[in-house]
Design an enzyme around this catalytic site. Structure first.
Site, PDB file in Angstrom:
ATOM      1  CB  CYS A   1      -0.931  -0.003   1.214  1.00  0.00           C
ATOM      2  SG  CYS A   1      -1.979   1.463   1.292  1.00  0.00           S
TER       3      CYS A   1
ATOM      4  CB  CYS B   1      -0.548   2.486   4.033  1.00  0.00           C
ATOM      5  SG  CYS B   1      -1.982   1.753   3.293  1.00  0.00           S
ATOM      6  CG  ASP B   2       3.186   1.228   4.509  1.00  0.00           C
ATOM      7  OD1 ASP B   2       2.771   1.727   5.567  1.00  0.00           O
ATOM      8  OD2 ASP B   2       2.950   0.054   4.179  1.00  0.00           O
TER       9      ASP B   2
END
Ligand code: NDP
Length: 312
Positions: free
Chosen positions: A137, A140-141
């Site tokens: 992701c 997300c990261d």
């Protein structure tokens, strides 16, 4: 097999399931929630979550899911371990779900929030370094790789989108495409190709993610020339698609070709009355914790309305 009757059954324990539980329990629907094989869902394999509103300093994924669970419990949701192995939906209700092959739950309404699972390459090094540089992701990261070099694996719209997103944060993005063409839409391909800091490696497959406690590089092979080489990166993003967790609903609920549940427009209603779907299990586009939570709220409100109509 024991039998039990409930007003609302929630299947799955990601942000969609817990948000549905918070709303359903506050509306006196006395929901029972089964957590499924991965209590807390995909966020429990993420580190910092920095884009969920309300956490200005960020929060660890597992911690956030514990807090969501606590919030649902506070209003009386009956949260149970165990997973649903079979369902029988009945237009005239009640619906029946079999849990752990030992309990049958008869439910007037069901909220499905079983999520989706990222597909992985299946390499030992990939799973060992998951959360330590390996991610599925970028949204997300990606932030953790600002100014660093990263790899993205895949050639569909997701990979193109992730590579493009990361190119605005990372110094360099290496996109590994296993064939000599991309599956992604033309517009997404053009977007990727226009970016100077994205390098596409055609006919390239991953042999191994390198590093002991953190990603240090990726060993790749050109499947045309059999030549092996190493790319020095600190992040390894896999974007080869997601698989919605819908196997048990096949043949009963409408789904698209990839298995995502189809809901009515602007609604979480499935093709069966009283059965609602929220979160990634019905979301092919956004797949964010906050959008999952939003549709979880919608599902609970729709279930509540449905149950009022049922009583009338
Ligand atoms: P897709 O199934 O479309 O693509 C998966 C990609 O991963 C393929 O290119 C495939 O390669 C590659 N792949 C699969 N397995 C491996 C492997 N083991 N090693 C290397 N590569 C592999 O999935 P997406 O998640 O990209 O997209 C899913 C759906 O969501 C699509 O319909 C897409 O259009 C849509 N979507 C739309 C977006 C948008 O419109 N903005 C954004 C994201 C997704 P190969 O081509 O060789 O099979």
């Amino acid at each position: 097999m024991s039998r039990e009757r409930v007003k609302t059954l929630i299947i799955g324990s990601g942000p969609a399931g817990y948000t549905a539980a918070i709303y359903a329990s506050r509306a006196n629907l006395s929901p029972v929630l089964y957590q499924g094989p991965q209590p807390g869902g995909q966020l429990t394999i993420t580190n910092d979550v920095e884009n969920f509103p309300g956490y200005p300093k960020g929060i660890m994924g597992p911690q956030m899911m514990m807090e969501l669970q606590e919030q649902a419990e506070r209003f009386g949701t009956d949260i149970r371990t165990g997973f649903v192995t079979n369902v029988q939906f009945n237009e005239d209700g009640p619906h029946v779900a079999t849990v752990n092959e030992e309990t049958e739950i008869e439910a007037d309404s069901i909220i499905i929030s079983t999520g989706a699972s990222a597909k992985w390459l299946g390499l030992e090094s990939e799973s060992r370094l998951n959360g330590m540089g390996v991610s599925a992701c970028a949204v997300c990261d990606g932030f953790f790789y600002r100014g660093q070099d990263v790899v993205v694996v895949g050639a569909g719209d997701s990979a193109a989108e992730e590579a493009h997103y990361l190119s605005n944060l990372a110094a360099n993005v290496h996109l590994l495409v296993r064939r000599d063409e991309m599956r992604a839409s033309k517009i997404m391909q053009e977007r990727v190709m226009k970016k100077e800091n994205i390098t596409i490696h055609w006919n390239t497959e991953t042999k191994e993610v390198l590093g002991k406690d953190a990603v240090e590089g990726v060993r790749v092979i050109n499947n045309k020339t059999n030549e092996e080489s190493t790319i020095d990166v600190t992040g390894f993003f896999v974007a080869i698609g997601h698989k919605p967790n819908t196997d048990i609903f096949k043949g009963q609920l409408d789904m698209d070709d990839a298995g995502y549940l189809i809901t009515k427009p602007d609604s979480t209603q499935t093709n069966i009355k009283g059965v609602f779907a929220a979160g990634d299990v019905q979301d092919t586009i956004y797949r964010q914790a906050v959008t999952a939570a939003g549709t979880g709220c919608m599902a609970a409100l729709e279930a509540e309305r449905y149950l009022v109509e049922l009583e009338d």
